[in-house]
Design an enzyme around this catalytic site. Structure first.
Site, mmCIF file in Angstrom:
data_model
loop_
_atom_site.group_PDB
_atom_site.id
_atom_site.type_symbol
_atom_site.label_atom_id
_atom_site.label_comp_id
_atom_site.label_asym_id
_atom_site.label_seq_id
_atom_site.Cartn_x
_atom_site.Cartn_y
_atom_site.Cartn_z
ATOM 1 N N ASP A 1 0.845 -1.192 0.000
ATOM 2 C CA ASP A 1 0.000 0.000 0.000
ATOM 3 C C ASP A 1 0.889 1.255 0.000
ATOM 4 O O ASP A 1 1.846 1.338 0.773
ATOM 5 C CB ASP A 1 -0.853 -0.056 1.280
ATOM 6 N N HIS A 2 0.598 2.212 -0.847
ATOM 7 C CA HIS A 2 1.305 3.506 -0.859
ATOM 8 C C HIS A 2 2.829 3.397 -0.872
ATOM 9 O O HIS A 2 3.511 4.126 -0.132
ATOM 10 C CB HIS A 2 0.871 4.375 0.331
ATOM 11 N N GLY B 1 -7.726 8.446 7.318
ATOM 12 C CA GLY B 1 -8.066 8.748 8.701
ATOM 13 C C GLY B 1 -9.548 9.061 8.840
ATOM 14 O O GLY B 1 -10.324 8.901 7.894
ATOM 15 N N SER C 1 -12.293 4.582 5.902
ATOM 16 C CA SER C 1 -12.661 4.783 7.311
ATOM 17 C C SER C 1 -13.425 6.086 7.447
ATOM 18 O O SER C 1 -12.973 7.126 6.951
ATOM 19 C CB SER C 1 -11.417 4.853 8.200
ATOM 20 N N ALA D 1 -8.287 1.250 6.981
ATOM 21 C CA ALA D 1 -7.165 1.136 7.914
ATOM 22 C C ALA D 1 -7.530 1.678 9.301
ATOM 23 O O ALA D 1 -7.579 0.952 10.292
ATOM 24 C CB ALA D 1 -5.937 1.867 7.372
ATOM 25 N N THR D 2 -7.801 2.981 9.363
ATOM 26 C CA THR D 2 -7.925 3.668 10.659
ATOM 27 C C THR D 2 -9.011 3.094 11.569
ATOM 28 O O THR D 2 -8.791 2.914 12.768
ATOM 29 C CB THR D 2 -8.183 5.171 10.416
HETATM 30 P P1 13P Z 1 -8.460 4.946 6.107
HETATM 31 O O1 13P Z 1 -7.417 4.943 7.168
HETATM 32 O O2 13P Z 1 -9.238 6.208 6.022
HETATM 33 O O3 13P Z 1 -9.354 3.730 6.218
HETATM 34 O O4 13P Z 1 -7.706 4.806 4.700
HETATM 35 C C1 13P Z 1 -7.100 3.578 4.374
HETATM 36 C C2 13P Z 1 -6.324 3.617 3.103
HETATM 37 O O5 13P Z 1 -6.623 4.308 2.161
HETATM 38 C C3 13P Z 1 -5.145 2.736 3.018
HETATM 39 O O6 13P Z 1 -4.457 2.899 1.820
HETATM 40 ZN ZN ZN Z 2 -4.679 4.882 0.988
HETATM 41 NA NA NA Z 3 -10.898 7.912 5.937
#
Ligand code: 13P
Ligand code: ZN
Ligand code: NA
Length: 283
Positions: free
Chosen positions: A81-82, A180, A210, A231-232
């Protein structure tokens, strides 16, 4: 064995659902994700940022994900990821990772294309799928900080050209989500997403899920999103319950006990997110 995301995302596209990508950090979080996905018969993507890969240790994390894929008979991908350079991605592909994101979204259009093409050439020669991003999300993903006001939405015409010239397998779009949680109610640009869908055919990816409501995420899936990144919310669910446990049990010291409430809360949230994506009973 670990999957790429090619078949996963094409199946999701053909059948109008999305494959959830959950950011994981360690053995506990990998097990919660794959065991919950296996119960629900959902294909699953385990996502690791550069920060996570260095925290967990690349070889440990790849070995854990590979073991998970041998234990469970559902499609499991370990996805970078990223990641921001071919240099960071290469050794992980060589270790067995089959799905990567190259994030050149902070560069200008031509430089983004140049960096992504390099990764696509290396990856496709090894049957590895590539996601790239055009436009920019607000918020923070590990060390990558983008002022929410500077977040640039994906331009549909550029998206078509970007996919064409890079040969990527999937496109991460910026339509108003941020990494986030949100300080104010997020407003997604569904019209823009529909326009992007009209002029492209590659599977589309929603980052920053998220804090986005279930109806809003479902609407993006109807409009062509086939991978939803979360993720968050998972980190919050896990850590809130561990904090509660320590408040109730200040003398606790056994990870086999204090991790359990966190894992249970994370599993419950993953069930909700798999339902939101419509990915259960697809395998
Ligand atoms: P969030 O933390 O907003 O869920 O984003 C996750 C994300 O884009 C991981 O690449
Ligand atoms: Zn992302
Ligand atoms: Na988010």
């Amino acid at each position: 064995a670990l999957y790429s995301t090619r078949q996963m995302l094409l199946d999701a596209q053909a059948n109008q659902y999305a494959v959830p990508a959950f950011n994981i950090h360690n053995l506990e979080t990998v097990r919660v994700v794959v065991e919950t996905a296996a119960e629900m018969r959902s294909p699953i993507i385990l996502a690791g940022t550069p920060g996570t890969i260095s925290y967990a240790g690349a070889r440990y994390l790849v070995a854990i994900a590979q073991t998970a894929s041998e234990i469970h008979d559902i499609p499991i991908a370990l996805h970078l990821d990223h990641h921001e350079s071919l240099g960071a991605i290469k050794p992980l592909i060589d270790m067995g990772v089959k799905s990567v994101m190259i994030d050149g979204s902070h560069h200008d259009f031509e430089e983004n294309i140049r960096i992504v093409r390099e990764v696509v050439q290396y990856a496709h020669a090894r049957d590895v799928t590539v996601e790239a991003e055009l436009g920019r999300l607000g918020g923070q993903e590990d060390d990558l900080i983008v002022d929410e006001k500077d977040a640039l939405y994906t331009n549909p015409a550029q998206a078509a050209e970007f996919i064409e010239r890079t040969g990527i397998d999937s496109l991460a779009v910026a339509i108003g989500t941020a990494h986030g949680m949100y300080k104010s109610e997020p407003k997604l640009d569904f019209e823009r997403l529909a326009e992007i869908r009209n002029v492209t055919t590659a599977p589309l990816v929603l980052h920053g899920a998220s804090g986005i409501s279930t109806p809003d995420v479902r609407r993006t899936i109807e409009l062509g999103v086939t991978k939803v990144n979360v993720a968050t919310e998972l980190k919050i669910a896990f850590s809130d319950k561990v904090k509660e446990y320590f408040l109730a049990n200040p003398e606790a010291n056994d990870p086999r006990k204090y991790m359990e409430p966190g894992k249970d809360a994370m599993a419950a949230l993953i069930r909700e997110k798999i339902d939101m994506c419509g990915s259960s009973n697809r395998v």
